[in-house]
Design an enzyme around this catalytic site. Sequence first.
Site, mmCIF file in Angstrom:
data_model
loop_
_atom_site.group_PDB
_atom_site.id
_atom_site.type_symbol
_atom_site.label_atom_id
_atom_site.label_comp_id
_atom_site.label_asym_id
_atom_site.label_seq_id
_atom_site.Cartn_x
_atom_site.Cartn_y
_atom_site.Cartn_z
ATOM 1 N N ARG A 178 30.466 2.679 -50.094
ATOM 2 C CA ARG A 178 30.959 4.006 -50.502
ATOM 3 C C ARG A 178 32.092 4.507 -49.616
ATOM 4 O O ARG A 178 32.869 5.337 -50.033
ATOM 5 C CB ARG A 178 29.827 5.032 -50.531
ATOM 6 N N GLU A 209 27.433 -0.795 -37.804
ATOM 7 C CA GLU A 209 26.142 -0.305 -38.297
ATOM 8 C C GLU A 209 25.873 -0.988 -39.613
ATOM 9 O O GLU A 209 26.763 -1.047 -40.483
ATOM 10 C CB GLU A 209 26.211 1.199 -38.552
ATOM 11 N N HIS A 226 34.141 8.529 -42.046
ATOM 12 C CA HIS A 226 34.562 9.620 -42.930
ATOM 13 C C HIS A 226 36.061 9.674 -43.161
ATOM 14 O O HIS A 226 36.528 10.388 -44.049
ATOM 15 C CB HIS A 226 33.975 10.946 -42.451
ATOM 16 N N GLU A 231 19.230 3.343 -30.395
ATOM 17 C CA GLU A 231 19.991 4.590 -30.552
ATOM 18 C C GLU A 231 19.002 5.634 -31.052
ATOM 19 O O GLU A 231 18.370 5.459 -32.095
ATOM 20 C CB GLU A 231 21.142 4.412 -31.553
ATOM 21 N N ARG A 271 28.229 -0.006 -45.689
ATOM 22 C CA ARG A 271 27.044 0.214 -46.533
ATOM 23 C C ARG A 271 27.022 -0.775 -47.668
ATOM 24 O O ARG A 271 28.070 -1.231 -48.149
ATOM 25 C CB ARG A 271 27.041 1.644 -47.073
ATOM 26 N N THR A 319 22.695 8.436 -43.317
ATOM 27 C CA THR A 319 21.453 7.835 -42.831
ATOM 28 C C THR A 319 20.469 8.948 -42.498
ATOM 29 O O THR A 319 20.745 9.788 -41.643
ATOM 30 C CB THR A 319 21.738 6.994 -41.565
ATOM 31 N N HIS A 359 30.019 1.942 -40.444
ATOM 32 C CA HIS A 359 28.814 1.561 -41.185
ATOM 33 C C HIS A 359 29.266 0.943 -42.506
ATOM 34 O O HIS A 359 29.787 1.640 -43.376
ATOM 35 C CB HIS A 359 27.961 2.819 -41.429
ATOM 36 N N HIS A 391 23.912 11.064 -34.327
ATOM 37 C CA HIS A 391 23.703 11.621 -35.665
ATOM 38 C C HIS A 391 23.682 13.141 -35.625
ATOM 39 O O HIS A 391 22.820 13.742 -35.009
ATOM 40 C CB HIS A 391 22.435 11.103 -36.359
ATOM 41 N N ASN A 444 32.788 7.231 -34.714
ATOM 42 C CA ASN A 444 32.514 6.662 -36.034
ATOM 43 C C ASN A 444 33.619 7.128 -37.006
ATOM 44 O O ASN A 444 33.828 8.335 -37.164
ATOM 45 C CB ASN A 444 31.133 7.157 -36.491
HETATM 46 N N1 PXP Z 1 24.546 6.901 -35.521
HETATM 47 C C1 PXP Z 1 24.101 6.353 -36.667
HETATM 48 C C2 PXP Z 1 23.104 5.264 -36.585
HETATM 49 C C3 PXP Z 1 24.595 6.777 -37.919
HETATM 50 O O1 PXP Z 1 24.135 6.223 -39.044
HETATM 51 C C4 PXP Z 1 25.571 7.789 -37.950
HETATM 52 C C5 PXP Z 1 26.155 8.229 -39.261
HETATM 53 O O2 PXP Z 1 26.849 7.189 -39.837
HETATM 54 C C6 PXP Z 1 26.008 8.330 -36.726
HETATM 55 C C7 PXP Z 1 25.469 7.885 -35.519
HETATM 56 C C8 PXP Z 1 27.060 9.383 -36.661
HETATM 57 O O3 PXP Z 1 26.566 10.546 -37.242
HETATM 58 P P1 PXP Z 1 27.565 11.751 -37.482
HETATM 59 O O4 PXP Z 1 28.577 11.271 -38.470
HETATM 60 O O5 PXP Z 1 26.671 12.816 -38.019
HETATM 61 O O6 PXP Z 1 28.168 12.081 -36.161
#
Ligand code: PXP
Length: 239
Positions: A49, A70, A10, A151, A45, A101, A43, A191, A7
């Site tokens: 953001r 996402e 960030h 998931e 949003r 999330t 994601h 997550h 992901n």
């Molecule tokens: N899975 C989902 C559904 C999420 O919303 C997120 C965060 O955007 C992640 C995985 C990844 O989480 P993390 O950034 O804490 O690894």
Amino acid sequence: MASLAVNVDHVATLRQARGAAYPDPVAAAVIAELAGAEGIVVHLREDRRHIQDRDVKILRKVVQSKLILEMAATPEMIGIAFDIQPDIVTLVPEKREELTTEGGMDLMVHQNAIAETVETLQNSGIPVSIFIDPDPDQIKLAYQINASMIEIHTGAFCDAKTGSKKNQAFAMIVDAVKFAHKLKMGVNAGHGLCYNTIKDFTGLSEINEFSIGHSIISRAVLVGMENAVKEMRSLIRDL
Ligand code: PXP
């Protein structure tokens, strides 16, 4: 062997903090793929953001592995998914005031709306995953509404402050993963996973894919994106 979907939200968070053009999540995605990522997750949003519409459009053209979008189950996002045609959509609950999330989708409450979104997207050829807590009742509902996969939210396990809470949260994940697998649903997890918590998943081979963002991007700041992805890839390979 489970795959790793990285992901890159960030990277966009850092860019948006200054309103600059860098760092570009698209560049991060390319490096992540070169380092072995089997999927790229973003994601988009509602409040934009971090990831922007432009990022998703370019990623669709650039990502060679799998683009996982996402999104909340809103008419705007469904329209964007139709335009972009990601390889997979993961439906997540979204609150404006949350940092990230916070919980899984509550299918007891949103079953009808989510069922409609799943049907609309899957009928157009986009497989849908639903982000849910490790709760058998939620899994049953996801199964009933015909989602291709789920998931499992690993946040409660990763955030648990005591050993016993961690064990309890992990036992729920194991039960949920095995139950979903028995129903022949695709099972992903994500997550809060980091370079330590991932090791607890050794032997839980029913998980198809881990979706990991924050810990990889944070490590990349110190060791570089390629090394950060390679390290995580190798930990998952050894599970
Ligand atoms: N899975 C989902 C559904 C999420 O919303 C997120 C965060 O955007 C992640 C995985 C990844 O989480 P993390 O950034 O804490 O690894």
